[in-house]
Design a protein around this motif. Structure first.
Motif, PDB file in Angstrom:
ATOM      1  N   ASN B 422      27.708  61.352  37.125  1.00  0.00           N
ATOM      2  CA  ASN B 422      28.582  60.187  36.986  1.00  0.00           C
ATOM      3  C   ASN B 422      28.984  59.606  38.327  1.00  0.00           C
ATOM      4  N   THR B 423      28.105  59.735  39.285  1.00  0.00           N
ATOM      5  CA  THR B 423      28.307  59.110  40.588  1.00  0.00           C
ATOM      6  C   THR B 423      27.098  58.238  40.865  1.00  0.00           C
ATOM      7  N   VAL B 424      27.340  56.951  41.103  1.00  0.00           N
ATOM      8  CA  VAL B 424      26.208  56.050  41.358  1.00  0.00           C
ATOM      9  C   VAL B 424      26.490  55.184  42.571  1.00  0.00           C
ATOM     10  N   GLU B 425      25.409  54.836  43.249  1.00  0.00           N
ATOM     11  CA  GLU B 425      25.545  53.860  44.329  1.00  0.00           C
ATOM     12  C   GLU B 425      25.436  52.478  43.714  1.00  0.00           C
ATOM     13  N   ILE B 426      26.314  51.612  44.098  1.00  0.00           N
ATOM     14  CA  ILE B 426      26.301  50.255  43.545  1.00  0.00           C
ATOM     15  C   ILE B 426      26.264  49.260  44.700  1.00  0.00           C
ATOM     16  N   THR B 427      25.445  48.236  44.531  1.00  0.00           N
ATOM     17  CA  THR B 427      25.238  47.322  45.666  1.00  0.00           C
ATOM     18  C   THR B 427      25.490  45.858  45.294  1.00  0.00           C
ATOM     19  N   ASN B 428      25.977  45.590  44.093  1.00  0.00           N
ATOM     20  CA  ASN B 428      26.343  44.200  43.808  1.00  0.00           C
ATOM     21  C   ASN B 428      27.484  44.149  42.804  1.00  0.00           C
ATOM     22  N   GLU B 429      28.183  43.031  42.819  1.00  0.00           N
ATOM     23  CA  GLU B 429      29.425  42.926  42.068  1.00  0.00           C
ATOM     24  C   GLU B 429      29.207  43.002  40.561  1.00  0.00           C
ATOM     25  N   ALA B 430      28.115  42.425  40.080  1.00  0.00           N
ATOM     26  CA  ALA B 430      27.849  42.446  38.632  1.00  0.00           C
ATOM     27  C   ALA B 430      27.731  43.881  38.137  1.00  0.00           C
ATOM     28  N   ASP B 431      26.960  44.675  38.862  1.00  0.00           N
ATOM     29  CA  ASP B 431      26.825  46.079  38.474  1.00  0.00           C
ATOM     30  C   ASP B 431      28.165  46.794  38.545  1.00  0.00           C
ATOM     31  N   PHE B 432      28.917  46.458  39.582  1.00  0.00           N
ATOM     32  CA  PHE B 432      30.229  47.085  39.787  1.00  0.00           C
ATOM     33  C   PHE B 432      31.145  46.780  38.602  1.00  0.00           C
ATOM     34  N   ARG B 433      31.170  45.506  38.226  1.00  0.00           N
ATOM     35  CA  ARG B 433      31.984  45.108  37.068  1.00  0.00           C
ATOM     36  C   ARG B 433      31.517  45.822  35.799  1.00  0.00           C
ATOM     37  N   ALA B 434      30.230  45.834  35.599  1.00  0.00           N
ATOM     38  CA  ALA B 434      29.685  46.448  34.381  1.00  0.00           C
ATOM     39  C   ALA B 434      30.018  47.943  34.330  1.00  0.00           C
ATOM     40  N   TYR B 435      29.917  48.576  35.512  1.00  0.00           N
ATOM     41  CA  TYR B 435      30.133  50.024  35.595  1.00  0.00           C
ATOM     42  C   TYR B 435      31.538  50.406  35.148  1.00  0.00           C
ATOM     43  N   PHE B 436      32.505  49.585  35.514  1.00  0.00           N
ATOM     44  CA  PHE B 436      33.888  49.938  35.207  1.00  0.00           C
ATOM     45  C   PHE B 436      34.451  49.243  33.968  1.00  0.00           C
ATOM     46  N   THR B 437      33.587  48.518  33.257  1.00  0.00           N
ATOM     47  CA  THR B 437      34.061  47.868  32.033  1.00  0.00           C
ATOM     48  C   THR B 437      33.758  48.783  30.846  1.00  0.00           C
ATOM     49  N   PRO B 438      34.772  49.097  30.030  1.00  0.00           N
ATOM     50  CA  PRO B 438      34.529  49.995  28.898  1.00  0.00           C
ATOM     51  C   PRO B 438      33.411  49.457  28.006  1.00  0.00           C
ATOM     52  N   LYS B 439      32.485  50.348  27.594  1.00  0.00           N
ATOM     53  CA  LYS B 439      31.341  49.958  26.764  1.00  0.00           C
ATOM     54  C   LYS B 439      31.758  49.753  25.316  1.00  0.00           C
ATOM     55  N   ASP B 440      32.847  50.388  24.966  1.00  0.00           N
ATOM     56  CA  ASP B 440      33.180  50.549  23.556  1.00  0.00           C
ATOM     57  C   ASP B 440      34.643  50.168  23.368  1.00  0.00           C
ATOM     58  N   GLU B 441      34.858  49.097  22.625  1.00  0.00           N
ATOM     59  CA  GLU B 441      36.237  48.642  22.463  1.00  0.00           C
ATOM     60  C   GLU B 441      37.112  49.665  21.761  1.00  0.00           C
ATOM     61  N   GLU B 442      36.496  50.422  20.877  1.00  0.00           N
ATOM     62  CA  GLU B 442      37.224  51.472  20.148  1.00  0.00           C
ATOM     63  C   GLU B 442      37.692  52.575  21.094  1.00  0.00           C
ATOM     64  N   ASN B 443      36.988  52.711  22.165  1.00  0.00           N
ATOM     65  CA  ASN B 443      37.216  53.862  23.033  1.00  0.00           C
ATOM     66  C   ASN B 443      37.293  53.406  24.493  1.00  0.00           C
ATOM     67  N   PRO B 444      38.409  52.792  24.867  1.00  0.00           N
ATOM     68  CA  PRO B 444      38.495  52.175  26.185  1.00  0.00           C
ATOM     69  C   PRO B 444      38.433  53.181  27.334  1.00  0.00           C
ATOM     70  N   GLU B 445      38.502  54.447  26.985  1.00  0.00           N
ATOM     71  CA  GLU B 445      38.451  55.449  28.052  1.00  0.00           C
ATOM     72  C   GLU B 445      37.027  55.664  28.561  1.00  0.00           C
ATOM     73  N   VAL B 446      36.042  55.199  27.817  1.00  0.00           N
ATOM     74  CA  VAL B 446      34.667  55.454  28.229  1.00  0.00           C
ATOM     75  C   VAL B 446      34.203  54.369  29.202  1.00  0.00           C
ATOM     76  N   HIS B 447      34.051  54.762  30.440  1.00  0.00           N
ATOM     77  CA  HIS B 447      33.690  53.824  31.510  1.00  0.00           C
ATOM     78  C   HIS B 447      32.997  54.621  32.588  1.00  0.00           C
ATOM     79  N   GLY B 448      32.672  53.977  33.669  1.00  0.00           N
ATOM     80  CA  GLY B 448      31.942  54.651  34.738  1.00  0.00           C
ATOM     81  C   GLY B 448      32.764  55.708  35.443  1.00  0.00           C
TER      82      GLY B 448
END
Lengths: 503, 503
Positions: B422-448
């Motif tokens: 669960n450690t990734v190198e990120i080099t652009n803002e879109a990926d950064f945003r996606a990484y920290f945005t919860p995938k699942d509205e039911e479960n907001p704790e699941v994120h990068g």
């Protein structure tokens, strides 16, 4: 005639005992007053002493079935109000938290802000907050006993403070137990005062008397308070530890209720017991002398300090010798653990360095230079004896455990002799008055020690005791079966009590 | 198909991580909320864990030349005002003592009385009060360094509290050191963060990254703050210890001045460093599972619990066997000390008793009944593995030290794998945003988890970080020499930082 040696501590015990006490603490680097009124800073040497006390006591508590836990520093004001005697005892001297932040003061600086709905008291003791928690834990007789101890700081806003003996904040342990029956709780109360007496006698080398407090001297809210009382070198008494049978007073105030095996709802029976950093003060006043601190080996942070003596070109050789001696000594056993040895190789005048360790109470000093090495000898100073002596190195190593044990015992014996020499039975008021009246106007500290008297009624004694500044220390638990007559009232009295001036 | 086993903790980590955390604490009997807002009661099992942590850390501090001491609980308000950033950092959340007694309130009950001339703050940290004391102790370069640690309670009036992680009162240690040179103070700061990392990795089995805090995340008043950052099982970061290089900020505020070897007057260089009962929270969230607490053997109060199983008439025989096995196990060595074994012979249903110890995280359970005795076997449950297995008694005794060491290592490896995964190198803002945005509205704790990114300017990031509820955890000290480009600003960046959601 040889000139009397100058002492390291001025004034001496004889000259001004209270000031001598302060000077010993300063010279031995145990503690100092802090910028906060009534609070002290416990310096590293003093804290190591407290750590050694803690470790020994903690082992004893665990061996008697207790576990440690930790409860809040703060007590809501309403909790304190629930036990009437208890609040009476502590309301006059407690630190009260009323706000939870600071904000800029229009006049400059800061001012308290964020007023709390209910003031919080910084715990002076924790019966009330712990009791409220126990009330939740205890449902059935199967949940009992609860045997818990807490190591913590407490605050009592004392007006006249003295380092270790009476400070606004102090460190202590407080045991709090809950039982299904009165008998069990009384047994616990007695067991723990025995633990304290054992610690005082065997670790601190401090003789103590176990006894019960009279009603006027009990812990606020207790049914019975047992204490251990020691005699300091100025012949005053010091209460060194207490164990309280609280009956159902706190369980009623806090509603600690359980279902008994028979199915009835019962209030539980509780105890509490504590000793504090006051023990460090007791230790100082029991053993120290006009050259500073004297420590019983079992509690001394170091047993031995080695002071190497050399000219520059001898350094390597002497240090090698000293290090190998230190290793040999550390391989020896004293009281089930390795002998604790420090080498002091600081660049400092020899006399100054020696006195540094004398004042700090290190039990044994070894001075070693090239000449001693040639003779395979060391020059040994025992802190409990005035003169240093030469001793064969191998003999020292072989006997070090016994030597330390002998020092521990000799400190106890000396303190015990003082106590015996200054304890008298008194059977009439004139003798009692004379015993506690200072003989010497110049030196009002010189007065009697412990007076042992039959007495029947505490209240009727108060005017006399107040006049003489004497208190009833305790009704000894042992060797106190002979009835007699109370000379204060002429009434028959079943027991004797110890009367003394006290810290 | 076999039915999925019901878990002891509800909800599971997957279902509701924050609530799972509270339920593990409850089920394992570590602590509970107290009647005092934001303060917790640390129960015996939790306190034993803290005692084991304390003992290990204390040994490490002493091995690096530090001594313990004790300073006052209270800080005069004026002391706090002296260092501007420091007071800014703590004024908003401190308990303020304004009165020193209680008196009867005409409306009933009690009210605060005896107003203090100057309010006292219950220490949130002790730089100011300890600094004022050091100013008296330090005169010459010969008095330096001062290397002192304090074990104490502190109070920070946090509005949102969570047991162990963030409580109004907590227990901690705070080291405070004074040095003659900047270099020495920096060396101390780095040495102590290494000690913390060593403790986290080798005792807690918790992988950590050492790094420097960015300016916005530093301790109030520090020139540099180093921290250790760990990843919890919900992939959030937890700051587990900090070590601060305070430069001359506090020595100037407190006038800690010394005469150098050259005879000049210099302000000293200071450091402070601390870890707290928060480590217990970190331990829980690193290893525990849906059946409760999981403890690394090096810190576990008991390594083994033996559960004897018998019918009434078999009791004597089984208990004799169990006691002799316990003695054999206690004679074995794990990590330089005897193996810690408890026998649980309470009268309780077998399943209930087993789960009691599962939930409390005892590393190894041994169930033993007459049939096992006949086969000279025991039935062993390892807390880090799902199934219990039969094992030969002698084999168990012979291998117990290795077994515990293997468990300790396997807990570390499992946590390390989670962190790597669960450690990734990120080099652009879109990926950064996606990484920290919860995938699942039911479960907001699941994120990068941890994002590792080059960055050039902390301030320009704030809107994005605030939006995503992400913080800069640290700029790792190791393996961070490759320059790159800050994708937030396009500027060249010498170092990468770890970004994460955090406790």
């Amino acid at each position: 005639m040889a000139k009397a040696p100058k002492n390291a501590i001025s004034p001496t015990r004889q000259e001004d005992y209270p000031e001598w006490y302060q000077q010993v603490i300063k010279a031995s680097d145990l503690a100092e007053n802090s910028p906060v009124r009534g609070c002290m800073v416990i310096k590293p040497w003093g804290y190591r002493l407290w750590e050694n006390m803690q470790r020994a006591l903690d082992d004893m508590f665990k061996a008697t079935g207790h576990q440690n836990a930790y409860f809040p520093l703060f007590i809501p004001m309403s909790f304190l109000e629930k036990e009437a005697e208890h609040v009476e005892g502590f309301a006059k001297e407690c630190a009260v938290v009323t706000h939870h932040r600071l904000e800029p003061d229009p006049d400059g600086g800061l001012r308290p802000a964020g007023k709390l709905e209910e003031p919080l008291i910084v715990r002076p003791t924790s019966e009330t907050i712990i009791g409220a928690t126990y009330a939740k834990w205890v449902q059935s007789y199967r949940d009992l006993p609860i045997l818990i101890n807490q190591w913590a700081n407490v605050v009592r806003w004392e007006m006249r403070t003295r380092m270790f003996l009476r400070t606004a904040e102090f460190l202590w342990q407080e045991g709090h137990t809950v039982h299904a029956t009165s008998e069990e709780a009384i047994e616990e109360t007695e067991k723990m005062i025995q633990v304290y007496a054992d610690f005082a006698r065997n670790w601190m080398a401090m003789p103590v008397t176990i006894g019960a407090k009279t009603a006027g001297e009990r812990f606020p809210g207790a049914v019975e308070t047992l204490s251990i009382e020691a005699m300091m070198q100025d012949r005053k008494a010091l209460q060194a530890g207490t164990s309280h049978f609280l009956g159902q007073n706190f369980s009623k105030a806090q509603e600690i209720v359980f279902q008994s095996e028979a199915g009835t709802r019962e209030f539980a029976w509780t105890t509490s017991w504590g000793v504090s950093t006051r023990l460090v003060g007791a230790l100082i006043m029991t053993h120290s002398d006009d050259d500073g601190l004297v420590l019983p080996p079992k509690l001394a942070p170091n047993h031995i300090v080695i002071l190497p003596i050399y000219k520059d070109d001898q350094r390597a050789e002497v240090m090698q010798y000293v290090k190998s001696l230190a290793e040999e000594l550390r391989a020896q056993d004293y009281d089930g653990a390795p002998v604790r040895v420090e080498i002091d190789d600081r660049d400092m005048r020899g006399g100054e360095k020696k006195w540094h360790h004398v004042k700090r109470g290190v039990p044994i000093r070894l001075e070693i230079g090239p000449k001693d090495m040639q003779k395979n000898a060391v020059f040994m100073g025992r802190r409990d004896q005035p003169k240093s002596v030469g001793i064969d190195r191998n003999e020292l190593v072989a006997s070090i455990g016994d030597l330390l044990a002998e020092m521990q015992q000799s400190l106890y014996d000396r303190a015990d002799q003082l106590r015996k020499d200054n304890t008298v039975e008194i059977t009439n008021e004139a003798d009692f008055r004379a015993y506690f009246t200072p003989k010497d106007e110049e030196n009002p500290e010189v007065h009697g020690g412990f007076a042992v008297c039959h007495f029947a009624d505490e209240d009727s004694l108060q005017p006399l005791l107040k006049d003489l500044k004497v208190t009833i220390r305790c009704v000894p638990s042992e060797d106190n079966e002979t009835p007699g007559t109370c000379f204060f009232t002429g009434k028959p009295a079943a027991k004797r009590a110890i009367f003394a001036k006290a810290y």
